[in-house]
Design a protein around this motif. Structure first.
Motif, PDB file in Angstrom:
ATOM      1  N   THR A  44       5.672  -2.080  -0.419  1.00 20.59           N
ATOM      2  CA  THR A  44       5.414  -0.636  -0.155  1.00 20.59           C
ATOM      3  C   THR A  44       6.486   0.160  -0.463  1.00 20.59           C
ATOM      4  O   THR A  44       6.195   1.404  -0.797  1.00 20.59           O
ATOM      5  CB  THR A  44       4.742  -0.335   1.197  1.00 20.59           C
ATOM      6  OG1 THR A  44       5.637  -0.814   2.129  1.00 20.59           O
ATOM      7  CG2 THR A  44       3.605  -1.341   1.424  1.00 20.59           C
ATOM      8  N   VAL A  53      -2.749   0.419  -0.747  1.00 19.52           N
ATOM      9  CA  VAL A  53      -1.487   0.060  -0.072  1.00 19.52           C
ATOM     10  C   VAL A  53      -2.019  -0.153   1.269  1.00 19.52           C
ATOM     11  O   VAL A  53      -2.839   0.435   1.857  1.00 19.52           O
ATOM     12  CB  VAL A  53      -0.568   1.634   0.321  1.00 19.52           C
ATOM     13  CG1 VAL A  53       0.773   1.142   1.087  1.00 19.52           C
ATOM     14  CG2 VAL A  53      -0.229   2.071  -1.238  1.00 19.52           C
ATOM     15  N   CYS A  55       1.809  -4.510  -0.488  1.00 19.66           N
ATOM     16  CA  CYS A  55       1.857  -5.010   0.957  1.00 19.66           C
ATOM     17  C   CYS A  55       3.231  -5.315   1.306  1.00 19.66           C
ATOM     18  O   CYS A  55       4.132  -5.514   0.395  1.00 19.66           O
ATOM     19  CB  CYS A  55       0.736  -5.701   1.331  1.00 19.66           C
ATOM     20  SG  CYS A  55       0.703  -7.458   0.393  1.00 19.66           S
ATOM     21  N   ALA A  69       2.619   0.341   5.158  1.00 16.60           N
ATOM     22  CA  ALA A  69       3.402   1.525   4.851  1.00 16.60           C
ATOM     23  C   ALA A  69       3.582   2.225   6.321  1.00 16.60           C
ATOM     24  O   ALA A  69       4.630   2.926   6.202  1.00 16.60           O
ATOM     25  CB  ALA A  69       2.111   2.739   4.199  1.00 16.60           C
TER      26      ALA A  69
END
Length: 97
Positions: free
Chosen positions: A37, A59, A33, A64
């Motif tokens: 990412t 993720v 996170c 992202a």
């Protein structure tokens, strides 16, 4: 016993990801996170390290997307309720502060 490892720092500015991957067991999972990412930048050393470890990699979708990253086939996107579910599904949660 499984652990969910939560990383939020860029793998290009410190060594948390490498330390985490050295400690991960066969039943562990990693949740990327925030700036963590960036480890999913195709062809980068962190990308290759995650891919080689063959762990479950998750993720946080919002992070992202905010960074314009595409996810590889081996990484799964989760939202905040998914994050909570991952925390429930694993015996322990280790946040790499």
């Amino acid at each position: 016993m499984s652990t969910l490892h939560v990383l939020s720092h860029s793998p290009f500015t410190d060594s948390r990801l490498g330390s985490c991957l050295r400690l991960c067991g066969a039943h562990d999972a990693v949740l990327l996170c925030g700036d963590a990412t960036y480890a999913l930048q195709t062809g980068s050393a962190p990308f290759q390290a995650l891919q080689a470890k063959a762990l479950d990699v998750f993720v946080l979708a919002e992070d992202a997307q905010a960074r314009g990253l595409s996810l590889p086939d081996w990484a799964k996107s989760v939202d905040y309720p998914g994050f909570v579910q991952l925390s429930i599904d694993h015996d322990k949660v280790n946040t790499w502060l």
